[in-house]
Design an enzyme around this catalytic site. Structure first.
Site, PDB file in Angstrom:
ATOM      1  CE  LYS A  13      -2.208  -0.854   3.999  1.00  0.00           C
ATOM      2  NZ  LYS A  13      -1.559  -2.180   4.393  1.00  0.00           N
ATOM      3  NE  ARG A  87      -4.159  -1.320  10.098  1.00  0.00           N
ATOM      4  CZ  ARG A  87      -3.225  -0.553   9.485  1.00  0.00           C
ATOM      5  NH1 ARG A  87      -3.249   0.592   9.101  1.00  0.00           N
ATOM      6  NH2 ARG A  87      -1.882  -1.332   9.405  1.00  0.00           N
ATOM      7  NE  ARG A 126       7.245  -3.263   6.575  1.00  0.00           N
ATOM      8  CZ  ARG A 126       5.948  -2.748   6.471  1.00  0.00           C
ATOM      9  NH1 ARG A 126       5.429  -2.226   5.334  1.00  0.00           N
ATOM     10  NH2 ARG A 126       5.153  -3.092   7.571  1.00  0.00           N
ATOM     11  NE  ARG A 132       6.376  -0.567   9.981  1.00  0.00           N
ATOM     12  CZ  ARG A 132       5.198  -0.573   9.654  1.00  0.00           C
ATOM     13  NH1 ARG A 132       5.166   0.118   8.537  1.00  0.00           N
ATOM     14  NH2 ARG A 132       4.235  -1.013  10.135  1.00  0.00           N
ATOM     15  NE  ARG A 143       2.071  -4.937  11.416  1.00  0.00           N
ATOM     16  CZ  ARG A 143       3.215  -5.013  10.813  1.00  0.00           C
ATOM     17  NH1 ARG A 143       3.855  -5.542  11.459  1.00  0.00           N
ATOM     18  NH2 ARG A 143       3.190  -4.249   9.786  1.00  0.00           N
TER      19      ARG A 143
HETATM   20  P1  AMP Z   1       0.800   0.599   9.123  1.00  0.00           P
HETATM   21  O1  AMP Z   1       1.938   1.626   8.919  1.00  0.00           O
HETATM   22  O2  AMP Z   1      -0.234   1.228   8.150  1.00  0.00           O
HETATM   23  O3  AMP Z   1       1.073  -0.887   8.963  1.00  0.00           O
HETATM   24  O4  AMP Z   1       0.467   0.706  10.700  1.00  0.00           O
HETATM   25  C1  AMP Z   1       1.236   0.467  11.899  1.00  0.00           C
HETATM   26  C2  AMP Z   1       0.373   0.314  12.940  1.00  0.00           C
HETATM   27  O5  AMP Z   1      -0.374   1.614  13.364  1.00  0.00           O
HETATM   28  C3  AMP Z   1      -0.791  -0.704  12.957  1.00  0.00           C
HETATM   29  O6  AMP Z   1      -0.361  -2.138  13.201  1.00  0.00           O
HETATM   30  C4  AMP Z   1      -1.779  -0.064  14.074  1.00  0.00           C
HETATM   31  O7  AMP Z   1      -1.265  -0.334  15.054  1.00  0.00           O
HETATM   32  C5  AMP Z   1      -1.549   1.474  13.823  1.00  0.00           C
HETATM   33  N1  AMP Z   1      -2.462   1.887  12.887  1.00  0.00           N
HETATM   34  C6  AMP Z   1      -2.394   2.278  11.641  1.00  0.00           C
HETATM   35  N2  AMP Z   1      -3.604   2.773  10.986  1.00  0.00           N
HETATM   36  C7  AMP Z   1      -4.508   2.450  12.091  1.00  0.00           C
HETATM   37  C8  AMP Z   1      -5.836   2.550  11.713  1.00  0.00           C
HETATM   38  N3  AMP Z   1      -6.410   3.014  10.838  1.00  0.00           N
HETATM   39  N4  AMP Z   1      -6.826   2.097  12.839  1.00  0.00           N
HETATM   40  C9  AMP Z   1      -6.095   1.801  14.100  1.00  0.00           C
HETATM   41  N5  AMP Z   1      -4.674   1.636  14.231  1.00  0.00           N
HETATM   42  C10 AMP Z   1      -3.876   2.042  13.216  1.00  0.00           C
END
Ligand code: AMP
Length: 188
Positions: A13, A87, A126, A132, A143
């Site tokens: 994404k 999400r 990654r 990260r 996740r």
């Molecule tokens: P990402 O970078 O999109 O993989 O997000 C990393 C982490 O941020 C996720 O595993 C969640 O803990 C939190 N997170 C990101 N976007 C959301 C969302 N829309 N709702 C809830 N938690 C989020």
């Protein structure tokens, strides 16, 4: 144009949004990046870090506050790309409501599909290149589980609105990008 990218962690994404934001000249709104930026020594920052580092979703109210504030910025007037948001079905419903109040709506929801084994592989790679804290084998598993239980239903919600377009995320990065451009082309 307002586009939502939905896909499990590691589906690509972020990579696709980074490219598309330049082409369409609309901002890339990544809730993951925005939440990571709030990680600090404050009580809120520590709470957010706890969610992210364990792979659990941050609370909807907090995510909605961050997103709606971001959408007030002038650069979002002609649209944006939502990456990793919504999400949960609740976030999706709140976004629909928020956009409706602004006289706006989503144009497209891209369902980025990737095989589960490929995802784990990509996320482990990654972990070696990006620092990260949530790219560890236990967190990756959490996740992915959360994606299928809480985020996949968001696709059902958007399907009922007729805005979902599936993209084969197993293709090369360039091919995925071309498929996304095709999907956008069908909107004209
Ligand atoms: P990402 O970078 O999109 O993989 O997000 C990393 C982490 O941020 C996720 O595993 C969640 O803990 C939190 N997170 C990101 N976007 C959301 C969302 N829309 N709702 C809830 N938690 C989020």
């Amino acid at each position: 144009m307002r586009i939502v990218f939905i896909g499990p962690p590691g589906a690509g994404k972020g990579t696709q949004c980074k490219r598309l934001t330049t082409e369409l000249q609309i901002p890339h709104i990544s809730t993951g990046e925005m939440l990571r930026a709030t990680k600090d020594d404050s009580a809120l920052g520590k709470m957010v870090a706890d969610y992210i580092d364990s792979g659990r979703l941050a609370p909807d109210y907090l995510v909605m506050r961050i997103v709606t504030k971001r959408l007030e910025a002038a650069d979002c007037v002609s649209g944006c790309l939502f990456d990793g948001f919504p999400r949960t079905v609740n976030q999706a419903q709140l976004l629909t409501e928020h956009l409706k109040n602004q006289g706006q709506q989503l144009d497209l929801v891209l369902d980025l599909r990737v095989d589960q084994e490929a995802l784990v592989d990509r996320l482990m790679k990654r972990a070696l290149t990006e620092d990260r804290a949530d790219d560890t084998s236990e967190t990756i598993e959490a996740r992915l589980r959360i994606f299928f239980s809480q985020t996949a239903p968001v696709l059902e919600y958007y399907r009922s609105m007729g805005v979902v377009h599936a993209i084969d995320g197993m293709q090369s990065t360039d091919q995925v990008y071309a498929s996304i451009q095709d999907a956008i082309g069908t909107l004209d």
